[in-house]
Motif scaffolding. Structure first.
Motif, PDB file in Angstrom:
ATOM      1  N   ASP A   1      61.140 -11.085-130.757  1.00  0.00           N
ATOM      2  CA  ASP A   1      59.877 -11.800-130.877  1.00  0.00           C
ATOM      3  C   ASP A   1      58.786 -10.971-131.540  1.00  0.00           C
ATOM      4  O   ASP A   1      57.676 -11.473-131.755  1.00  0.00           O
ATOM      5  CB  ASP A   1      59.387 -12.231-129.481  1.00  0.00           C
ATOM      6  CG  ASP A   1      60.326 -13.232-128.823  1.00  0.00           C
ATOM      7  OD1 ASP A   1      60.860 -14.099-129.548  1.00  0.00           O
ATOM      8  OD2 ASP A   1      60.530 -13.149-127.594  1.00  0.00           O
ATOM      9  N   ASN A   2      59.103  -9.720-131.849  1.00  0.00           N
ATOM     10  CA  ASN A   2      58.083  -8.840-132.422  1.00  0.00           C
ATOM     11  C   ASN A   2      58.368  -8.413-133.857  1.00  0.00           C
ATOM     12  O   ASN A   2      57.440  -8.111-134.613  1.00  0.00           O
ATOM     13  CB  ASN A   2      57.943  -7.567-131.562  1.00  0.00           C
ATOM     14  CG  ASN A   2      57.406  -7.862-130.184  1.00  0.00           C
ATOM     15  OD1 ASN A   2      56.513  -8.677-130.014  1.00  0.00           O
ATOM     16  ND2 ASN A   2      57.955  -7.192-129.173  1.00  0.00           N
ATOM     17  N   VAL A   3      59.641  -8.360-134.226  1.00  0.00           N
ATOM     18  CA  VAL A   3      60.000  -7.674-135.461  1.00  0.00           C
ATOM     19  C   VAL A   3      59.468  -8.370-136.717  1.00  0.00           C
ATOM     20  O   VAL A   3      59.058  -7.700-137.683  1.00  0.00           O
ATOM     21  CB  VAL A   3      61.536  -7.485-135.539  1.00  0.00           C
ATOM     22  CG1 VAL A   3      62.259  -8.819-135.692  1.00  0.00           C
ATOM     23  CG2 VAL A   3      61.897  -6.536-136.656  1.00  0.00           C
ATOM     24  N   VAL A   4      59.430  -9.687-136.737  1.00  0.00           N
ATOM     25  CA  VAL A   4      58.932 -10.395-137.925  1.00  0.00           C
ATOM     26  C   VAL A   4      57.439 -10.154-138.100  1.00  0.00           C
ATOM     27  O   VAL A   4      56.962  -9.830-139.205  1.00  0.00           O
ATOM     28  CB  VAL A   4      59.227 -11.912-137.830  1.00  0.00           C
ATOM     29  CG1 VAL A   4      58.590 -12.647-139.003  1.00  0.00           C
ATOM     30  CG2 VAL A   4      60.733 -12.153-137.808  1.00  0.00           C
ATOM     31  N   LEU A   5      56.688 -10.294-137.023  1.00  0.00           N
ATOM     32  CA  LEU A   5      55.238 -10.074-137.093  1.00  0.00           C
ATOM     33  C   LEU A   5      54.931  -8.615-137.422  1.00  0.00           C
ATOM     34  O   LEU A   5      53.991  -8.325-138.182  1.00  0.00           O
ATOM     35  CB  LEU A   5      54.590 -10.471-135.770  1.00  0.00           C
ATOM     36  CG  LEU A   5      53.061 -10.350-135.702  1.00  0.00           C
ATOM     37  CD1 LEU A   5      52.396 -11.170-136.808  1.00  0.00           C
ATOM     38  CD2 LEU A   5      52.554 -10.791-134.330  1.00  0.00           C
ATOM     39  N   LEU A   6      55.712  -7.697-136.880  1.00  0.00           N
ATOM     40  CA  LEU A   6      55.515  -6.283-137.181  1.00  0.00           C
ATOM     41  C   LEU A   6      55.716  -6.029-138.676  1.00  0.00           C
ATOM     42  O   LEU A   6      54.924  -5.306-139.305  1.00  0.00           O
ATOM     43  CB  LEU A   6      56.494  -5.430-136.374  1.00  0.00           C
ATOM     44  CG  LEU A   6      56.496  -3.937-136.697  1.00  0.00           C
ATOM     45  CD1 LEU A   6      55.133  -3.312-136.440  1.00  0.00           C
ATOM     46  CD2 LEU A   6      57.577  -3.215-135.882  1.00  0.00           C
TER      47      LEU A   6
ATOM     48  N   ASP B   1      56.612   2.448-132.790  1.00  0.00           N
ATOM     49  CA  ASP B   1      57.396   1.580-131.924  1.00  0.00           C
ATOM     50  C   ASP B   1      57.488   0.176-132.506  1.00  0.00           C
ATOM     51  O   ASP B   1      56.683  -0.220-133.363  1.00  0.00           O
ATOM     52  CB  ASP B   1      56.771   1.511-130.521  1.00  0.00           C
ATOM     53  CG  ASP B   1      57.102   2.744-129.691  1.00  0.00           C
ATOM     54  OD1 ASP B   1      58.123   3.391-129.976  1.00  0.00           O
ATOM     55  OD2 ASP B   1      56.327   3.059-128.765  1.00  0.00           O
ATOM     56  N   GLY B   2      58.453  -0.593-132.002  1.00  0.00           N
ATOM     57  CA  GLY B   2      58.667  -1.933-132.517  1.00  0.00           C
ATOM     58  C   GLY B   2      58.048  -3.024-131.671  1.00  0.00           C
ATOM     59  O   GLY B   2      58.343  -4.202-131.871  1.00  0.00           O
ATOM     60  N   ASP B   3      57.178  -2.659-130.719  1.00  0.00           N
ATOM     61  CA  ASP B   3      56.625  -3.655-129.803  1.00  0.00           C
ATOM     62  C   ASP B   3      55.220  -4.116-130.166  1.00  0.00           C
ATOM     63  O   ASP B   3      54.560  -4.793-129.379  1.00  0.00           O
ATOM     64  CB  ASP B   3      56.635  -3.106-128.376  1.00  0.00           C
ATOM     65  CG  ASP B   3      55.899  -1.770-128.263  1.00  0.00           C
ATOM     66  OD1 ASP B   3      55.237  -1.369-129.241  1.00  0.00           O
ATOM     67  OD2 ASP B   3      56.004  -1.117-127.203  1.00  0.00           O
TER      68      ASP B   3
ATOM     69  N   HIS C   1      52.988  -7.503-127.540  1.00  0.00           N
ATOM     70  CA  HIS C   1      52.917  -8.883-128.023  1.00  0.00           C
ATOM     71  C   HIS C   1      53.905  -9.784-127.290  1.00  0.00           C
ATOM     72  O   HIS C   1      53.580 -10.911-126.897  1.00  0.00           O
ATOM     73  CB  HIS C   1      53.199  -8.908-129.527  1.00  0.00           C
ATOM     74  CG  HIS C   1      53.305 -10.293-130.109  1.00  0.00           C
ATOM     75  ND1 HIS C   1      52.222 -11.116-130.260  1.00  0.00           N
ATOM     76  CD2 HIS C   1      54.384 -10.995-130.542  1.00  0.00           C
ATOM     77  CE1 HIS C   1      52.611 -12.274-130.787  1.00  0.00           C
ATOM     78  NE2 HIS C   1      53.923 -12.221-130.962  1.00  0.00           N
ATOM     79  N   ALA C   2      55.123  -9.291-127.110  1.00  0.00           N
ATOM     80  CA  ALA C   2      56.169 -10.077-126.447  1.00  0.00           C
ATOM     81  C   ALA C   2      57.211  -9.127-125.895  1.00  0.00           C
ATOM     82  O   ALA C   2      57.254  -7.946-126.239  1.00  0.00           O
ATOM     83  CB  ALA C   2      56.803 -11.066-127.427  1.00  0.00           C
ATOM     84  N   GLY C   3      58.056  -9.652-125.025  1.00  0.00           N
ATOM     85  CA  GLY C   3      59.100  -8.825-124.437  1.00  0.00           C
ATOM     86  C   GLY C   3      58.577  -7.998-123.282  1.00  0.00           C
ATOM     87  O   GLY C   3      57.431  -8.133-122.852  1.00  0.00           O
ATOM     88  N   VAL C   4      59.424  -7.122-122.772  1.00  0.00           N
ATOM     89  CA  VAL C   4      59.070  -6.300-121.613  1.00  0.00           C
ATOM     90  C   VAL C   4      59.286  -4.836-121.952  1.00  0.00           C
ATOM     91  O   VAL C   4      60.099  -4.483-122.795  1.00  0.00           O
ATOM     92  CB  VAL C   4      59.920  -6.679-120.373  1.00  0.00           C
ATOM     93  CG1 VAL C   4      59.609  -8.104-119.942  1.00  0.00           C
ATOM     94  CG2 VAL C   4      61.411  -6.520-120.665  1.00  0.00           C
TER      95      VAL C   4
END
Length: 320
Positions: free
Chosen positions: A20-25, A94-96, A201-204
Motif C-alpha cells: 500500500d506504500n510502494v506506488v505512492l513512494l 525506508d519503504g513506509d 501511511h499504511a501497514g504496520v
C-alpha cells in the motif's frame, strides 16, 4: 529546476509487505528528484503480500526490483541493494513513507560538496508510537555511550552515502542500525541534517521493544569486531594467560600447604578452582589461536556475500 549534481543517484529501499506504500513512494521520489539522473532500487525481502506485483505493474524504467529468495531481514536486504546500486551517490530510506524524499536534494548538497562522505537524517517531531520511540532512545543513548560517536538519531533510514563508503559497508545481523558507526570506522566524515518525519501511511511497523535486546547483542559483536577482529588472540589470549597464571599460583600455594605444612588439600574447593582456571585459560588461548587462523582464512580467501538473489527486474522485466 537546477540540480545539485548530474551524477547518477541510487535510491536504495528495502521492502517487506509494503503493497500500500510502494506506488505512492515511487511517485514522491519522482516528484522530489525532477531533473536528476537516478535509479530506484527496491529490494523485496520475500514479502507475503502483493508488493512485488505492485512494483512490476508500475512498468517504470527507473525502478529496479531485487527479489530475495527468502526473508533475510533489513540488514541483508539493504546490503543487496548497496551492492547492486550503480550511482555515485547512494541514498537509503525506508519503504513506509515515513521518510520524505523531498529532503534528498538538500542532503545531497553536503555530500556533493566533497566535505562529507555520509549525510544522515535527524527525524524532527517523530510521528511514531512510544513502542518505537522508547527503544530508539535507549539504543541511541547506548550507542553514544559505548562508541563515543555522537550521532543523535542512528535509527533514521534516510542517508546519503558516497559510492566508495557505501560499497565498503559490511552489513549482517541487525547491523543496519549501526551503519553510521560502520561508515565512521571506514573513515567517513559524517554530517547530521534535520529531516521531516511522517506517520506511517499504511501497514504496520515490524519493530517493537525486542529491538533493544537485538541492539545490545549486535553492539557487543560490533565492539569485538572494531577492536579485536584482526587480532582476536589479543582478547582471548590475554584472558587465557591470566587464568593460567592465576591457576598456577593457586596450585603453587596448595603445593606449599601440602608439602610444607602437611595439610590435606584434596577436599579443598580451591584445588578445583586452580585446575579449572588452568584448563579454562588453555581453552581460551586455544580459541584465540583458532580464531587467528580463521581471520587469516577470511582475508585470504574469496569473499562471498551472505545472501542469494532470486531475480532482478528493471521496469516491467521485458528487457532484463
Amino acid at each position: 529546476m537546477s540540480t545539485v549534481t548530474d551524477s547518477l543517484l541510487s535510491i536504495v529501499v528495502p521492502l517487506y509487505n509494503e503493497e500500500d506504500n510502494v506506488v505512492l513512494l515511487t511517485q514522491k521520489i519522482h516528484e522530489s528528484l525532477v531533473g536528476y539522473n537516478y535509479q530506484i532500487v527496491y529490494i523485496d525481502d520475500f514479502s507475503t503480500d502483493a508488493t512485488r506485483k505492485k512494483v512490476k505493474a508500475m512498468d517504470d524504467d527507473k525502478v529496479h526490483l531485487i527479489e530475495l529468495k527468502k526473508n533475510y531481514g533489513q540488514s541483508l536486504a539493504l546490503a543487496a541493494g548497496l551492492d547492486y546500486a550503480e550511482g555515485e551517490y547512494i541514498i537509503t530510506m525506508d519503504g513506509d513513507l515515513q521518510n520524505d524524499p523531498s529532503d534528498i536534494p538538500h542532503m545531497l548538497e553536503y555530500a556533493v560538496s566533497g566535505e562529507y562522505d555520509v549525510v544522515t537524517g535527524i527525524r524532527q517531531k517523530r510521528k511514531d508510537s512510544l513502542v518505537k520511540k522508547i527503544p530508539s532512545k535507549i539504543a541511541n543513548f547506548m550507542v553514544r555511550r559505548v562508541t563515543k560517536l555522537d550521532i543523535k538519531d542512528n535509527g533514521c533510514a534516510l542517508k546519503v552515502f558516497t559510492k566508495d563508503i557505501a560499497k565498503g559497508l559490511n552489513l549482517y545481523g541487525e547491523m543496519h542500525r549501526f551503519i553510521n558507526l560502520l561508515a565512521y570506522l571506514e573513515g567517513a566524515q559524517i554530517k547530521q541534517v534535520p529531516v521531516k518525519h511522517h506517520a506511517r501511511h499504511a501497514g504496520v511497523s515490524k519493530y517493537g521493544l525486542e529491538r533493544v535486546f537485538k541492539v545490545v547483542a549486535d553492539m557487543m559483536l560490533l565492539l569485538f569486531i572494531r577492536k579485536y577482529f584482526q587480532r582476536p588472540i589479543h582478547l582471548f589470549g590475554i584472558f587465557g594467560v591470566l587464568l593460567v597464571i592465576l591457576g598456577i599460583f593457586i596450585n603453587i600455594y596448595l603445593l606449599i600447604v601440602k608439602l610444607g605444612f602437611g595439610q590435606d588439600i584434596g577436599t579443598r574447593p580451591l584445588l578445583i578452582f586452580g585446575v579449572m582456571f588452568i584448563l579454562g585459560g588453555i581453552q581460551l588461548f586455544t580459541i584465540g589461536i583458532v580464531m587467528e587462523l580463521l581471520i587469516r582464512t577470511y582475508y585470504e580467501s574469496q569473499q562471498k556475500r551472505p545472501y542469494r538473489i532470486k531475480k532482478i527486474t528493471v521496469g516491467d522485466g521485458k528487457g532484463a
